[in-house]
Motif scaffolding. Structure first.
Motif, PDB file in Angstrom:
ATOM      1  N   ALA A 187      16.935   3.394  -4.954  1.00  0.00           N
ATOM      2  CA  ALA A 187      16.731   2.124  -5.654  1.00  0.00           C
ATOM      3  C   ALA A 187      16.182   1.090  -4.680  1.00  0.00           C
ATOM      4  O   ALA A 187      16.710   0.919  -3.586  1.00  0.00           O
ATOM      5  N   GLU A 188      15.118   0.428  -5.107  1.00  0.00           N
ATOM      6  CA  GLU A 188      14.397  -0.424  -4.154  1.00  0.00           C
ATOM      7  C   GLU A 188      14.767  -1.908  -4.271  1.00  0.00           C
ATOM      8  O   GLU A 188      14.711  -2.501  -5.349  1.00  0.00           O
ATOM      9  N   VAL A 189      15.097  -2.474  -3.124  1.00  0.00           N
ATOM     10  CA  VAL A 189      15.383  -3.903  -3.028  1.00  0.00           C
ATOM     11  C   VAL A 189      14.052  -4.605  -2.758  1.00  0.00           C
ATOM     12  O   VAL A 189      13.554  -4.597  -1.640  1.00  0.00           O
ATOM     13  N   LYS A 190      13.480  -5.171  -3.817  1.00  0.00           N
ATOM     14  CA  LYS A 190      12.074  -5.608  -3.781  1.00  0.00           C
ATOM     15  C   LYS A 190      11.951  -6.957  -4.453  1.00  0.00           C
ATOM     16  O   LYS A 190      12.204  -7.082  -5.654  1.00  0.00           O
ATOM     17  N   LYS A 191      11.562  -7.948  -3.708  1.00  0.00           N
ATOM     18  CA  LYS A 191      11.440  -9.290  -4.307  1.00  0.00           C
ATOM     19  C   LYS A 191      10.081  -9.486  -4.985  1.00  0.00           C
ATOM     20  O   LYS A 191       9.983 -10.095  -6.035  1.00  0.00           O
ATOM     21  N   CYS A 250      13.789   2.220   5.324  1.00  0.00           N
ATOM     22  CA  CYS A 250      13.040   1.036   5.732  1.00  0.00           C
ATOM     23  C   CYS A 250      11.635   1.176   5.162  1.00  0.00           C
ATOM     24  O   CYS A 250      10.870   2.047   5.566  1.00  0.00           O
ATOM     25  N   LYS A 251      11.309   0.304   4.189  1.00  0.00           N
ATOM     26  CA  LYS A 251      10.027   0.394   3.500  1.00  0.00           C
ATOM     27  C   LYS A 251       9.036  -0.504   4.233  1.00  0.00           C
ATOM     28  O   LYS A 251       9.008  -1.706   4.052  1.00  0.00           O
ATOM     29  N   GLU A 252       8.266   0.125   5.104  1.00  0.00           N
ATOM     30  CA  GLU A 252       7.391  -0.643   5.988  1.00  0.00           C
ATOM     31  C   GLU A 252       6.069   0.106   6.110  1.00  0.00           C
ATOM     32  O   GLU A 252       5.994   1.297   5.772  1.00  0.00           O
ATOM     33  N   VAL A 299       7.426  11.034   3.678  1.00  0.00           N
ATOM     34  CA  VAL A 299       5.984  11.023   3.898  1.00  0.00           C
ATOM     35  C   VAL A 299       5.296  10.874   2.542  1.00  0.00           C
ATOM     36  O   VAL A 299       5.468  11.717   1.656  1.00  0.00           O
ATOM     37  N   GLU A 300       4.545   9.790   2.409  1.00  0.00           N
ATOM     38  CA  GLU A 300       4.001   9.443   1.092  1.00  0.00           C
ATOM     39  C   GLU A 300       2.548   9.871   0.930  1.00  0.00           C
ATOM     40  O   GLU A 300       1.719   9.623   1.807  1.00  0.00           O
ATOM     41  N   VAL A 301       2.271  10.500  -0.217  1.00  0.00           N
ATOM     42  CA  VAL A 301       0.894  10.880  -0.525  1.00  0.00           C
ATOM     43  C   VAL A 301       0.505  10.299  -1.883  1.00  0.00           C
ATOM     44  O   VAL A 301       1.365   9.941  -2.685  1.00  0.00           O
ATOM     45  N   ILE A 321       5.462  11.176  -3.825  1.00  0.00           N
ATOM     46  CA  ILE A 321       4.167  11.067  -4.523  1.00  0.00           C
ATOM     47  C   ILE A 321       4.113   9.686  -5.147  1.00  0.00           C
ATOM     48  O   ILE A 321       4.892   9.369  -6.058  1.00  0.00           O
ATOM     49  N   ASN A 322       3.223   8.868  -4.637  1.00  0.00           N
ATOM     50  CA  ASN A 322       3.119   7.522  -5.182  1.00  0.00           C
ATOM     51  C   ASN A 322       2.212   7.543  -6.406  1.00  0.00           C
ATOM     52  O   ASN A 322       1.061   7.979  -6.337  1.00  0.00           O
ATOM     53  N   ASN A 323       2.747   7.085  -7.528  1.00  0.00           N
ATOM     54  CA  ASN A 323       1.943   7.013  -8.749  1.00  0.00           C
ATOM     55  C   ASN A 323       1.027   5.790  -8.740  1.00  0.00           C
ATOM     56  O   ASN A 323       0.171   5.657  -9.599  1.00  0.00           O
ATOM     57  N   ARG A 324       1.255   4.922  -7.769  1.00  0.00           N
ATOM     58  CA  ARG A 324       0.399   3.738  -7.659  1.00  0.00           C
ATOM     59  C   ARG A 324      -0.564   3.935  -6.498  1.00  0.00           C
ATOM     60  O   ARG A 324      -0.162   4.294  -5.392  1.00  0.00           O
ATOM     61  N   SER A 325      -1.836   3.682  -6.768  1.00  0.00           N
ATOM     62  CA  SER A 325      -2.792   3.690  -5.669  1.00  0.00           C
ATOM     63  C   SER A 325      -2.616   2.390  -4.904  1.00  0.00           C
ATOM     64  O   SER A 325      -2.648   1.305  -5.501  1.00  0.00           O
ATOM     65  N   GLU A 358       7.413   8.367  -7.077  1.00  0.00           N
ATOM     66  CA  GLU A 358       7.475   6.947  -6.713  1.00  0.00           C
ATOM     67  C   GLU A 358       6.616   6.077  -7.633  1.00  0.00           C
ATOM     68  O   GLU A 358       5.469   6.421  -7.907  1.00  0.00           O
ATOM     69  N   SER A 359       7.152   4.961  -8.039  1.00  0.00           N
ATOM     70  CA  SER A 359       6.438   3.868  -8.713  1.00  0.00           C
ATOM     71  C   SER A 359       6.182   4.109 -10.200  1.00  0.00           C
ATOM     72  O   SER A 359       5.920   5.232 -10.635  1.00  0.00           O
ATOM     73  N   GLY A 360       6.258   2.999 -10.923  1.00  0.00           N
ATOM     74  CA  GLY A 360       5.875   2.990 -12.324  1.00  0.00           C
ATOM     75  C   GLY A 360       6.838   3.731 -13.246  1.00  0.00           C
ATOM     76  O   GLY A 360       6.448   4.141 -14.336  1.00  0.00           O
ATOM     77  N   LEU A 361       8.091   3.896 -12.833  1.00  0.00           N
ATOM     78  CA  LEU A 361       9.060   4.597 -13.687  1.00  0.00           C
ATOM     79  C   LEU A 361       9.961   3.564 -14.361  1.00  0.00           C
ATOM     80  O   LEU A 361      10.631   2.784 -13.689  1.00  0.00           O
ATOM     81  N   VAL A 380      12.508   3.807  -7.327  1.00  0.00           N
ATOM     82  CA  VAL A 380      12.274   2.846  -8.405  1.00  0.00           C
ATOM     83  C   VAL A 380      12.578   1.425  -7.936  1.00  0.00           C
ATOM     84  O   VAL A 380      13.633   1.174  -7.352  1.00  0.00           O
ATOM     85  N   GLY A 381      11.645   0.536  -8.206  1.00  0.00           N
ATOM     86  CA  GLY A 381      11.843  -0.861  -7.847  1.00  0.00           C
ATOM     87  C   GLY A 381      11.840  -1.748  -9.065  1.00  0.00           C
ATOM     88  O   GLY A 381      12.876  -2.094  -9.626  1.00  0.00           O
ATOM     89  N   GLU A 382      10.632  -2.070  -9.507  1.00  0.00           N
ATOM     90  CA  GLU A 382      10.444  -3.091 -10.544  1.00  0.00           C
ATOM     91  C   GLU A 382      11.406  -2.982 -11.726  1.00  0.00           C
ATOM     92  O   GLU A 382      12.071  -3.949 -12.081  1.00  0.00           O
ATOM     93  N   SER A 383      11.475  -1.791 -12.343  1.00  0.00           N
ATOM     94  CA  SER A 383      12.201  -1.711 -13.612  1.00  0.00           C
ATOM     95  C   SER A 383      13.685  -2.031 -13.452  1.00  0.00           C
ATOM     96  O   SER A 383      14.315  -2.517 -14.391  1.00  0.00           O
TER      97      SER A 383
HETATM   98  O1  LIG Z   1       8.338  -1.112  -8.293  1.00  0.00           O
HETATM   99  P1  LIG Z   1       7.992   0.292  -8.622  1.00  0.00           P
HETATM  100  O2  LIG Z   1       6.759   0.447  -9.445  1.00  0.00           O
HETATM  101  O3  LIG Z   1       9.172   1.011  -9.218  1.00  0.00           O
HETATM  102  O4  LIG Z   1       7.672   1.046  -7.216  1.00  0.00           O
HETATM  103  C1  LIG Z   1       8.647   1.233  -6.236  1.00  0.00           C
HETATM  104  C2  LIG Z   1       8.001   1.874  -5.001  1.00  0.00           C
HETATM  105  O5  LIG Z   1       7.561   3.135  -5.357  1.00  0.00           O
HETATM  106  C3  LIG Z   1       6.850   1.035  -4.462  1.00  0.00           C
HETATM  107  O6  LIG Z   1       7.364  -0.196  -4.088  1.00  0.00           O
HETATM  108  C4  LIG Z   1       6.143   1.669  -3.276  1.00  0.00           C
HETATM  109  C5  LIG Z   1       5.874   2.983  -3.100  1.00  0.00           C
HETATM  110  N1  LIG Z   1       5.235   3.202  -1.932  1.00  0.00           N
HETATM  111  C6  LIG Z   1       5.060   2.040  -1.321  1.00  0.00           C
HETATM  112  C7  LIG Z   1       4.497   1.737  -0.088  1.00  0.00           C
HETATM  113  C8  LIG Z   1       4.498   0.439   0.311  1.00  0.00           C
HETATM  114  C9  LIG Z   1       5.017  -0.580  -0.487  1.00  0.00           C
HETATM  115  C10 LIG Z   1       5.602  -0.297  -1.714  1.00  0.00           C
HETATM  116  C11 LIG Z   1       5.623   1.012  -2.140  1.00  0.00           C
END
Ligand SMILES: O=P(O)(O)OC[C@@H](O)[C@@H](O)c1c[nH]c2ccccc12
Length: 405
Positions: A187-191, A250-252, A299-301, A321-325, A358-361, A380-383
């Motif tokens: 679960a992502e702590v995301k402002k 650490c999301k960096e 490792v994100e692809v 696997i990041n669903n967001r480009s 990752e992302s968009g769930l 998951v972050g946003e939702s």
């Molecule tokens: O908020 P979302 O759509 O649920 O996404 C979370 C996370 O996957 C997204 O923040 C993320 C995935 N890879 C990243 C790399 C850098 C910054 C952010 C991200």
């Protein structure tokens, strides 16, 4: 021990003896000093200690008294070499399909003639980033240089030696999956984010982290980038110090090994490595550092090519696997499914790797969809961060309560 000096960052104070820290026994002069122009190189003898050189004003003057023209020649030769190395690294990255340039392209040093000459005429789009990921990457390079000066690697290494042990990030994901029969939740702590703006106005990272933990998250992800995501290392540290037990990612945007040490000192149990930015060799090297520090690496692809590269690197346990480009911001959760089909999916099973969707769930259907595609964890972050009660947000996302109680 002798040091030859690269010319960028360390400030020189002439008035008093100064302590210079660096890894290759090298020191640089930025400002003019006793009438010598910027960019002069100095060679001098350092005491025995491997990483710090105590240079008195007199040492510097003495060193600078050495014939300046030969120093200048050597200096330029070295600059040319350094520039060429940068160009070779760029070529290597391009050959691996990496589109992100790590720095704004720099012009060849004066008088350069060599294998990259022809390239130079081709450099029109040079100095603006092509997309947001490239912009962030360029900014990171500058930011990390600054942060390194405030927190030298040698100090971080000492802090790491006395740091409490890390928590088992991968183990927590496996356990959660076993416990719930659903993908383990990171679960992502995301402002905020560059694509979605502010997600939560009254953002209290510790409160959110505690709510996530109560709601049954296996692990947490904490954004530490300040400029683009309004995150911070202080959030990571505060969450760890508040007694949260979930392992922390650490999301960096990691572009330098220093960041991994820094993350470890701030309470991280895992770090993110983005294949769109890093070459295979860099990933391999950074993985080694993670292992040494007891950190897991996610490792994100984002596409087939990156997935193929990552599958060729030894020792990766966690693939995201990041669903967001990160170049276009487009989100498509079928990306997870597409990348897990066929040969790649087969290899992942064979190696018992954990794939993180990752992302968009947003909904239980989304979770079921990526689970059917083969993921064993989700990020998951946003939702969930947007909910007034993130704990309930988790139950909503999975369609049922997944907390321990
Ligand atoms: O908020 P979302 O759509 O649920 O996404 C979370 C996370 O996957 C997204 O923040 C993320 C995935 N890879 C990243 C790399 C850098 C910054 C952010 C991200």
């Amino acid at each position: 021990m002798e040091g030859l000096v690269p010319v960028q960052r360390l400030p020189v104070r002439v008035a008093s003896p100064s302590l210079y820290r660096c890894s290759n026994v090298s020191v640089s002069i930025r400002r003019s000093l006793s009438g010598f122009a910027m960019d002069k190189r100095i060679r001098f003898t350092a005491p025995s200690s491997q990483f710090s050189i105590r240079a008195q004003q007199s040492d510097l003057k003495e060193s600078l008294a050495v014939s300046s023209s030969s120093i200048e020649d050597k200096g330029n030769a070295l600059r040319i070499k350094e520039w060429e190395v940068e160009m070779y690294q760029n070529e290597l990255a391009v050959s691996q399909g990496i589109r992100i340039r790590r720095k704004p392209p720099s012009k060849a040093p004066l008088g350069y003639s060599g294998p990259f000459e022809l390239r130079l005429h081709n450099n029109d789009d040079a100095d603006s980033p092509r997309n947001i990921l490239e912009e962030i990457t360029w900014y990171k390079d500058v930011e990390v240089s600054r942060m390194k000066e405030l927190n030298p690697l040698e100090e971080l290494k000492k802090t790491v030696e006395n740091a409490p042990p890390t928590r088992d990030f991968v183990g927590a994901l496996r356990m959660a999956q076993k416990r719930t029969g659903l993908p383990g939740l990171i679960a992502e702590v995301k402002k905020a984010s560059p694509s979605r703006g502010i997600l939560k106005e009254n953002f209290d990272p510790v409160e959110i982290a505690q709510a996530y933990e109560k709601g049954g998250a296996a692990c947490l992800s904490v954004l530490t980038d300040q400029k683009y995501f309004q995150g911070g290392f202080e959030n990571l540290e505060a969450i760890r110090n508040a007694g949260v037990k979930c392992p922390l990612l650490c999301k960096e945007f990691v572009v330098d090994p220093w960041q991994i040490y820094y993350a470890r000192t701030k309470g991280a149990d895992a770090v993110l490595l983005i294949a769109a930015v890093l070459t295979d060799l860099e990933i391999t090297y950074l993985l080694k550092i993670c292992k040494k520090l007891g950190l897991a690496a996610l490792v994100e692809v984002h596409d087939e090519r990156e997935m193929g590269r990552v599958l060729g690197i030894e020792g990766i346990e966690l693939v995201g696997i990041n669903n967001r480009s990160l170049e276009t911001f487009q989100v498509d959760i079928s990306n997870t499914k597409n990348l897990l089909e066929g040969e790649h999916g087969r290899q992942i099973c064979e190696k018992d790797m954990i794939v993180v969707g990752e992302s968009g769930l947003f909904t239980p259907d989304d979770i079921a969809y990526v689970q059917a595609a083969g993921v064993r964890a989700v990020l998951v972050g946003e939702s969930i961060v947007k909910q007034s009660d993130p704990e309930k947000g988790i139950a909503g996302l999975f369609g049922r309560n997944i907390s321990h109680t």
